[in-house]
Design a protein around this motif. Sequence first.
Motif, PDB file in Angstrom:
ATOM      1  N   SER A 129      -7.738   8.523   5.785  1.00  0.00           N
ATOM      2  CA  SER A 129      -6.781   9.503   5.252  1.00  0.00           C
ATOM      3  C   SER A 129      -6.135   9.104   3.944  1.00  0.00           C
ATOM      4  O   SER A 129      -5.719   9.959   3.172  1.00  0.00           O
ATOM      5  N   MET A 130      -5.985   7.836   3.678  1.00  0.00           N
ATOM      6  CA  MET A 130      -5.233   7.325   2.529  1.00  0.00           C
ATOM      7  C   MET A 130      -3.764   7.772   2.567  1.00  0.00           C
ATOM      8  O   MET A 130      -3.092   7.855   1.545  1.00  0.00           O
ATOM      9  N   GLY A 131      -3.262   8.032   3.773  1.00  0.00           N
ATOM     10  CA  GLY A 131      -1.910   8.559   3.902  1.00  0.00           C
ATOM     11  C   GLY A 131      -0.831   7.613   3.417  1.00  0.00           C
ATOM     12  O   GLY A 131       0.175   8.044   2.851  1.00  0.00           O
ATOM     13  N   THR A 132      -1.015   6.315   3.637  1.00  0.00           N
ATOM     14  CA  THR A 132       0.016   5.367   3.219  1.00  0.00           C
ATOM     15  C   THR A 132       0.032   5.207   1.711  1.00  0.00           C
ATOM     16  O   THR A 132       1.109   5.078   1.102  1.00  0.00           O
ATOM     17  N   ILE A 133      -1.117   5.232   1.083  1.00  0.00           N
ATOM     18  CA  ILE A 133      -1.159   5.195  -0.380  1.00  0.00           C
ATOM     19  C   ILE A 133      -0.517   6.460  -0.947  1.00  0.00           C
ATOM     20  O   ILE A 133       0.250   6.399  -1.921  1.00  0.00           O
ATOM     21  N   ALA A 134      -0.785   7.608  -0.335  1.00  0.00           N
ATOM     22  CA  ALA A 134      -0.159   8.854  -0.789  1.00  0.00           C
ATOM     23  C   ALA A 134       1.357   8.774  -0.662  1.00  0.00           C
ATOM     24  O   ALA A 134       2.091   9.222  -1.553  1.00  0.00           O
TER      25      ALA A 134
END
Length: 518
Positions: free
Chosen positions: A429-434
């Motif tokens: 997801s790349m949620g933490t980078i987002a």
Amino acid sequence: MTHRAEPSTPLILSGQALSLEDVLAVAEGRRRVALSDDAEFHARIERGQRFLERLLEEDGVVYGVTTGYGDACTRPVAAEDIPSLPHQLFTFHGCGMGQALEVEAARAVVLVRLVSLCQGVSGVSIELLERLTWLLEHDVMPVIPEEGSVGASGDLTPLSYLAAVLCGERDVFDDGVRRPAAEALAERGLAPYRLKPKEGLALMNGTAVMTALGVLAFARCDYLSGLATRITALSVQALAGNPYHFDAELFTAKPHPGQQRVAARLREDLHAPTTPRNSPRLQDRYSTRCAPHVIGVVEDALPWWRQFLTNELNSANDNPLIDAEAGKVMHGGHFYGGHVAFVMDSLKQAAANLADLLDRQLALLVDSRYNHGLPSNLSGASPERLALNHGYKAVQIGASAWTAEALKLTMPASVFSRSTECHNQDKVSMGTIAARDALRVLTLVEQVAAATLHAAAQGVELRSRLAAGDATPERLSVFVDRLRKDIASLGEDRALDSDLNRLCALIRHRHWSLYDAG
């Protein structure tokens, strides 16, 4: 401005739904946390753990308990090694890099992980929940490096630092001071915790970091929306602009509710309830005239951002989940942070547009070709000293730089999925980078807001001197008076970095009450 919680009514955790405001209150140290002593809650947690123990006795195989992790799930773990497997999990994930999360963010992470485990479907013990609660009660927070998560299988690497701290390893912020976890626990007479078979996986295999950062980002963006509206009103007043661009009937023709709410706030701030037959000033530039249309995007997005984040906050998002009632283990992908990633990617775009809007207002305010009679660069120096003084010239350059950086960072992180871990985690997801991107963008937006607020308040005061008998609308006058208790107006040139840093801190901690919730 983070404060330790006073001994007031604590937030009781029993698996019930929490609000984003609950998380914010705990993160900012304004509220304590306690685990419920309700018998049914404790029984629900214990049923999950007992079922897991029975399953191990009867079947002998549970992913992540008697097997390796990820693509190593086909690799059995010897019975004598099962107790050490959770320790291995957080040990090999100890490769986080970058800056450590702030203590406020670490508190949010611990609480969000605790809320998930309190759902009762993760197969953990009540003792683990008590240890997490203890961390919050004593303000002993894991030092969590912010880099290293792809957002599925959850926030494995950053959450390994939470698991390690419970076991007396790595570092903590103890009442804000960094020190070894072992020392902080020993000083309080607490032995390191020994993780039970699934507890390492339950702690680490989830979306707690991205969700916690998302909650903090949501609160900052929500406040910036109201502040951008107030700054716009100040800018319109300072520029002798047309307050009737925000006419109520005009905005019924384009019925986005958030946009209408922004227009209503501007009407009230500018004391412009009724539009005359024909305004003496026809059309202002877009950065003031279209402000409701820009800020309204944030206002209209806030409800669904809240919905996505609230659902994620109150979810069980590790893998596998344990259904003790039905007697089964459910393998899935709830650790995937796609909803948080989508919120953060869209939030940072909408927030960066606020910076762009305010930067354009600042450019109008300082330019004597467009500011309708105000001094060049809004200098407050005496006429004979104007050649020497340059007012907000450099501040406008700085705001332009911060805006450019914010806009540059709006590339969505969620589209940059990478296949990792031997192609087991082949869509992430790349949620933490987002979320990290969103927080950086918000910091830049706050800097632009601080610069434009400083200048717009100066412009309102200068306009008041020019427009004899034309009083500043009451709400704006009161706000400027309150602002002056913290920040002085600009006369002769002075370095403004301390002013701007002070304003950024006030903005970040929502210092001024702006508008009633609409």
